[in-house]
Write a protein that holds these residues in place. Sequence first.
Motif, PDB file in Angstrom:
ATOM      1  N   ASP A 478      -5.834   0.536  -5.138  1.00 52.33           N
ATOM      2  CA  ASP A 478      -5.515   1.662  -5.998  1.00 52.33           C
ATOM      3  C   ASP A 478      -5.511   2.887  -5.086  1.00 52.33           C
ATOM      4  OD1 ASP A 478      -5.514   3.852  -7.665  1.00 52.33           O
ATOM      5  OD2 ASP A 478      -7.015   3.070  -9.048  1.00 52.33           O
ATOM      6  N   VAL A 479      -4.340   3.479  -4.875  1.00 57.69           N
ATOM      7  CA  VAL A 479      -4.230   4.546  -3.876  1.00 57.69           C
ATOM      8  C   VAL A 479      -4.971   5.811  -4.282  1.00 57.69           C
ATOM      9  CG1 VAL A 479      -2.054   3.688  -2.933  1.00 57.69           C
ATOM     10  CG2 VAL A 479      -2.014   5.372  -4.805  1.00 57.69           C
ATOM     11  N   THR A 480      -5.443   5.887  -5.528  1.00 60.63           N
ATOM     12  CA  THR A 480      -6.227   7.062  -5.914  1.00 60.63           C
ATOM     13  C   THR A 480      -7.677   6.962  -5.455  1.00 60.63           C
ATOM     14  OG1 THR A 480      -6.969   6.198  -8.069  1.00 60.63           O
ATOM     15  CG2 THR A 480      -4.790   7.231  -7.985  1.00 60.63           C
ATOM     16  N   SER A 481      -8.079   5.775  -4.984  1.00 64.64           N
ATOM     17  CA  SER A 481      -9.462   5.543  -4.557  1.00 64.64           C
ATOM     18  C   SER A 481      -9.578   5.664  -3.049  1.00 64.64           C
ATOM     19  CB  SER A 481      -9.923   4.154  -5.001  1.00 64.64           C
ATOM     20  OG  SER A 481     -11.113   3.780  -4.341  1.00 64.64           O
ATOM     21  N   GLU A 482     -10.382   6.607  -2.591  1.00 63.37           N
ATOM     22  CA  GLU A 482     -10.580   6.778  -1.159  1.00 63.37           C
ATOM     23  C   GLU A 482     -11.143   5.512  -0.535  1.00 63.37           C
ATOM     24  OE1 GLU A 482     -12.417  10.185   1.801  1.00 63.37           O
ATOM     25  OE2 GLU A 482     -13.433   9.801  -0.114  1.00 63.37           O
ATOM     26  N   ARG A 531      -2.290  12.855  -4.562  1.00 63.16           N
ATOM     27  CA  ARG A 531      -3.562  12.458  -3.955  1.00 63.16           C
ATOM     28  C   ARG A 531      -3.412  11.132  -3.200  1.00 63.16           C
ATOM     29  NH1 ARG A 531      -9.426  12.459  -5.569  1.00 63.16           N
ATOM     30  NH2 ARG A 531     -10.252  10.366  -5.205  1.00 63.16           N
ATOM     31  N   GLY A 532      -2.738  10.149  -3.818  1.00 62.41           N
ATOM     32  CA  GLY A 532      -2.613   8.836  -3.193  1.00 62.41           C
ATOM     33  C   GLY A 532      -1.906   8.878  -1.856  1.00 62.41           C
ATOM     34  N   SER A 533      -0.775   9.588  -1.800  1.00 59.66           N
ATOM     35  CA  SER A 533      -0.050   9.646  -0.528  1.00 59.66           C
ATOM     36  C   SER A 533      -0.829  10.447   0.507  1.00 59.66           C
ATOM     37  CB  SER A 533       1.347  10.229  -0.738  1.00 59.66           C
ATOM     38  OG  SER A 533       1.275  11.476  -1.388  1.00 59.66           O
ATOM     39  N   PHE A 534      -1.570  11.459   0.057  1.00 55.69           N
ATOM     40  CA  PHE A 534      -2.441  12.193   0.978  1.00 55.69           C
ATOM     41  C   PHE A 534      -3.498  11.267   1.574  1.00 55.69           C
ATOM     42  CE2 PHE A 534      -6.867  13.818   0.659  1.00 55.69           C
ATOM     43  CZ  PHE A 534      -6.948  14.459   1.890  1.00 55.69           C
ATOM     44  N   LEU A 535      -4.171  10.474   0.730  1.00 56.78           N
ATOM     45  CA  LEU A 535      -5.223   9.583   1.229  1.00 56.78           C
ATOM     46  C   LEU A 535      -4.654   8.548   2.199  1.00 56.78           C
ATOM     47  CD1 LEU A 535      -7.309   8.923  -2.025  1.00 56.78           C
ATOM     48  CD2 LEU A 535      -8.046  10.208   0.005  1.00 56.78           C
ATOM     49  N   VAL A 536      -3.527   7.949   1.835  1.00 54.78           N
ATOM     50  CA  VAL A 536      -2.926   6.932   2.701  1.00 54.78           C
ATOM     51  C   VAL A 536      -2.486   7.550   4.021  1.00 54.78           C
ATOM     52  CG1 VAL A 536      -0.976   5.347   2.949  1.00 54.78           C
ATOM     53  CG2 VAL A 536      -2.240   5.427   0.793  1.00 54.78           C
ATOM     54  N   SER A 537      -1.869   8.722   3.969  1.00 51.91           N
ATOM     55  CA  SER A 537      -1.425   9.379   5.200  1.00 51.91           C
ATOM     56  C   SER A 537      -2.614   9.752   6.076  1.00 51.91           C
ATOM     57  CB  SER A 537      -0.606  10.627   4.869  1.00 51.91           C
ATOM     58  OG  SER A 537       0.593  10.281   4.222  1.00 51.91           O
ATOM     59  N   ARG A 538      -3.662  10.262   5.461  1.00 45.75           N
ATOM     60  CA  ARG A 538      -4.832  10.673   6.254  1.00 45.75           C
ATOM     61  C   ARG A 538      -5.468   9.483   6.959  1.00 45.75           C
ATOM     62  NH1 ARG A 538     -10.162  12.820   3.302  1.00 45.75           N
ATOM     63  NH2 ARG A 538     -10.329  10.562   2.996  1.00 45.75           N
ATOM     64  N   GLU A 539      -5.684   8.375   6.215  1.00 43.90           N
ATOM     65  CA  GLU A 539      -6.372   7.231   6.826  1.00 43.90           C
ATOM     66  C   GLU A 539      -5.509   6.543   7.873  1.00 43.90           C
ATOM     67  OE1 GLU A 539      -9.565   6.788   6.424  1.00 43.90           O
ATOM     68  OE2 GLU A 539      -9.410   8.538   5.103  1.00 43.90           O
TER      69      GLU A 539
END
Length: 681
Positions: A478-482, A531-539
């Motif tokens: 779930d891309v909303t979960s860090e 939020r999801g694309s931000f988390l995926v891009s950051r990690e």
Amino acid sequence: MTSPSTGHPAVAALLRRARTLGADPRNTNYAGGNASAKGAATDPVTGTAVELMWVKGSGGDLGTLTAAGLSVLRVDRLRALTAVFPGVEREDEMVAAFDHCAFGKGGAAPSIDTAMHGLVDALHVDHLHPDAGIALATAAGGEALTRRVFGDRVLWVPWRRPGFRLGLDIAALKDANPQAIGVILGGHGITAWGDTSDECEARSLEIIRTAERYIAEHGRPEPFGPVIHPSLDDAAREARAAALFILLRGLCSTDARQVGHYTATPEVLDFLSRAEHPRLAALGTSCPDHFLRTKVAPLVVDLPPDAPLDQVIDRVRALHATYREDYRAYYERHAVPGSPAMRGADPAIVLVPGVGMFSFGKDKQTARVAGEFYVNAINVMRGAEALSSYRPIEEAEKFRIEYWDLEEAKLRRLPKPKPLATRVALVTGGGSGIGAATARRLAAEGACVVIADRDRAAAEKVAAEIGSSGAAIAVEVDVTSEDQVQSAVQSAVLAFGGVDLVVNNAGLSLSRSLLETTLDDWDLQHDVMARGSFLVSRETARVMIAQAMGGDIVYISSKNSVFAGPDNVAYGAAKADQAHQVRLLAAELGAYGIRVNGVNPDGVVRGSGIFASGWGANRAAVYGVPEEKLGEYYAQRTLLKREVLPEHIAAAVFALTGGDLSLTTGLHVPVDAGVAAAFLR
């Protein structure tokens, strides 16, 4: 004219035997060893009977052998080569001579072991690389051990490089010892023969199983010494492995980009826990099939498993630099005028006590097989040390084979790599629609693909469709979960060694007017896409920066990021957020060689998870058309009057990442069949 391999009973028996032997890793390694059969056939030119030999060709695998993988040669012509054999210094010329012994058109290229099969006077011959057999072949005092284990039923052949001379030696031994069923080849493997295919197979298995039993019954119980480095617990081991794998893949790609494979099987962890592993690893592998894939020796990290990570990272960098210096020195010690150029000085195998083994290659299968071969080498070392001490072939002999002209010719015959070979791609929302089409396209272009989706079953289905020797895996996220995003990225790293190409595709849409849009609607749209694309891009950016190999991040945004449509405030705003993330990250990550671009689709109805989940019905209602006609409606409002399909978006992703646009970043590519209101200004 019927092929001499079609329907011939000798071929049928050979293929059955080869697949049976090759299916068991105790008998031989992947793509290692060969098997042959001889039989009579009619020469279509003269109408007379001739004796033919069918033998596994160069580069094939016994376990999956088919008739197309066989070389077919005339035995009389092959044996006539003994009269013109120029000696061991000109061995390489004999492989070219095999072409003049070929029977008919086609067939696989003959391997260097062809002479062994043709010169031995037996209808069926097996040459295999069993761990137990190589343990005897590499043990100090191997000849005496062979007599002790087998008496005169299996003979000893001192190390000789594979080729025509070795075939002559084995043939002479067989002729002089009619009681013998086979030989142990010093430093190399085994060869067995028989008058029938069943007899040959039984004799091969007799040699292998007898060696296994002897080692089990007579060997020392702990040949690798006492435990000095207990393995980390599973969670700590995987976390340490992921942290190191990123660095190692970057370092081991200094000369050529590599894909990685991680192995933490009990035999690997046990070997690395024991006191003798540094000494044995330094001796390198012995069987030619092993060190051609693992290099002469691995890189061994010489710190305990619980050493601080920063200290281990610094030490790995230093060890890698030393390894490259040592490998260059090895090359320069043995290279002669005419030797092939050095192929690269990076290690293929890295061993980390308490953590496991990291292997590298030009694709996932090559990396995995390199690891499997080093496990074979560990088993060989264990057997040799249990009975005596491990004594592989000399370094100079290893060099002669590693930089053999015949091996160089084999490399030249390999097909040109695909554009995305050695790239590792992570695609979110990869279980359906645009994501699935993109995952399939990237895999078709050579990438290893991580298919990330909330629906594990859908992701696993796409991964299974791609197949290709483990080059695709599914992860539930779930891309909303860090935490879940971090876990998915760690899974990608443990599978392939890193991440190079990210496609932020996960999304959903709720088509509602401003007054009908609830706070939950707004939050859900922004959580998944912004939020999801931000988390995926950051990690994934963390991984790409640590790898120091550049990379690509592609956002699947939307025409709606620039076009203001009715009843679409939450979706359009979230897509605009994604579109600006492209610009912001392109500006920030360019210094690391990471390019960030976007694709703006519109009206991708067919196969879309978003449209199937209710968005299609809502959009159809807004535009006043039946839902089943929505794709046609979108097409008719475009300049090109064509429906946009998931495959068109996938093509745009490939265009951005396949190499031709290597200096492009911060770009949004419309894939909407032409919507003038969404033209970028």
